[in-house]
Write an enzyme that holds these catalytic residues in place. Sequence first.
Site: not given
Length: 468
Positions: A299-301
Amino acid sequence: MRGGRAGRGRDHRAGGGVKTVPVITAPQAAALVKSGQTLLVGGFGMTGNPVHLVHALAELPTNALTYVANNVSEPGLSGGRMLRNRQLSKAVGSYFTSNPEAVRAHQEGWLEVELLPQGTLAEAIRAGGAGLGGFYTPTAAGTLIAAGAEVRTLGGQEMVFVPALRGDVAFIRAWRADTAGNLQYRLTEQNFNRAMATAADLVVAEVEEIVPVGSIAPEQVHTPGLYVDYLVQATLTLDDLGTSASVRGGSKRVDEGRLNMARRALQELRPGDVVNLGIGIPTLVADLITPEHGVTLHTENGMLGVGPAPEDGGALDYPVNAGKIPVTALPGASYFDSADSFAMIRGRHVDVAVMGGLQVDEHGNLANWAVPGKPLLGVGGAMDLASGARRLIITMSHTDPDGTPKVVPECTLPLTTRGAVDMIITDRAVFEFLGGQLTLTGLMPGTTLEEVRVTTGARFVERLQAEG
């Protein structure tokens, strides 16, 4: 924003060189921000938000601020209060459409907005903290976002130049600090906080707990204390974050057509793949993945090894994914900041991205960030993922509700990326780009070839395989 770090609050002690970072209150920290300055504010979704600092600033007459953050925050939280007070004159970030107040302010003309892809925003802040003038990125090449930017071809790839980004003041949130200002982040709190701690002339860290120097082992320090000027101790509660922080995730619209698309996308994932799943239909894929598939979700966060949604609890208890939904961490999971996360994506370390789409054309171009009739105020991480993943799979309905084809000769909506789509999975068909040509390779259950021919706008060749 340029300059030194004037006004640092440290006490330099003799005998070992231990530095003590002053502990102040949130109102005292807010008073350090002056009208007209650039303010960096950490946080993503419901994690890592310095809500007490920003709420305190919302009580002051400070105005004409440039507010740099992933978004201006949800209505009623953090930057939303400052926006309502008209303390902001400009917002720099990647996603503002979730806040109707930000959309309205921009439409009324009193809030200037600079929209950056999420990974570009993170890297621009990291570059600012590293003393660089900027960087070249393939993200957004050939799109509206890159309009007016300097473009060069490097290594055979078109690259867009992005200037570094710094602030006068940074408000960040960490879990723990020692009295020397060394910081630890918890779960997905790192997001934009780590880079922002390096990229401002004055840094205030809001933390849950302050411990004596030496309590945090050197190898467990995420942000060294040399970056931090002041500490504010403030405990987060659900009331600070809003009721959505305790919700087990958003409602999902599930029907057989959407599930069929998710099942078909799952067939494309291989053991050992690192996979990023977008919002919408792709999130259904996560519910179908089992340990036997051997797939690692990114997940990009800032998380690798994303597990299923928890049975209870919320953002104070669990990490969150890019959809701002609490998730669990599988054995072997890891956390990192947004800049590192998008470096994984741009560096092609993510094997597959499964994303939604508004249009895909016969050249492999994708449009999925600009919704017709709505302001262009939200791009998020779509452009980074679409151009950076090794393989791009698009899941979407075959047509709009009015029957307009979404697989088209040429995209008419603003592009997300050019020539990057490998596969399209709709509720009626599966297309692949084989030898650079749009090819129909499968029919979804209950669909006939004639239906696909009639409802597809693009030209394609047929190489059908049975779809289960």
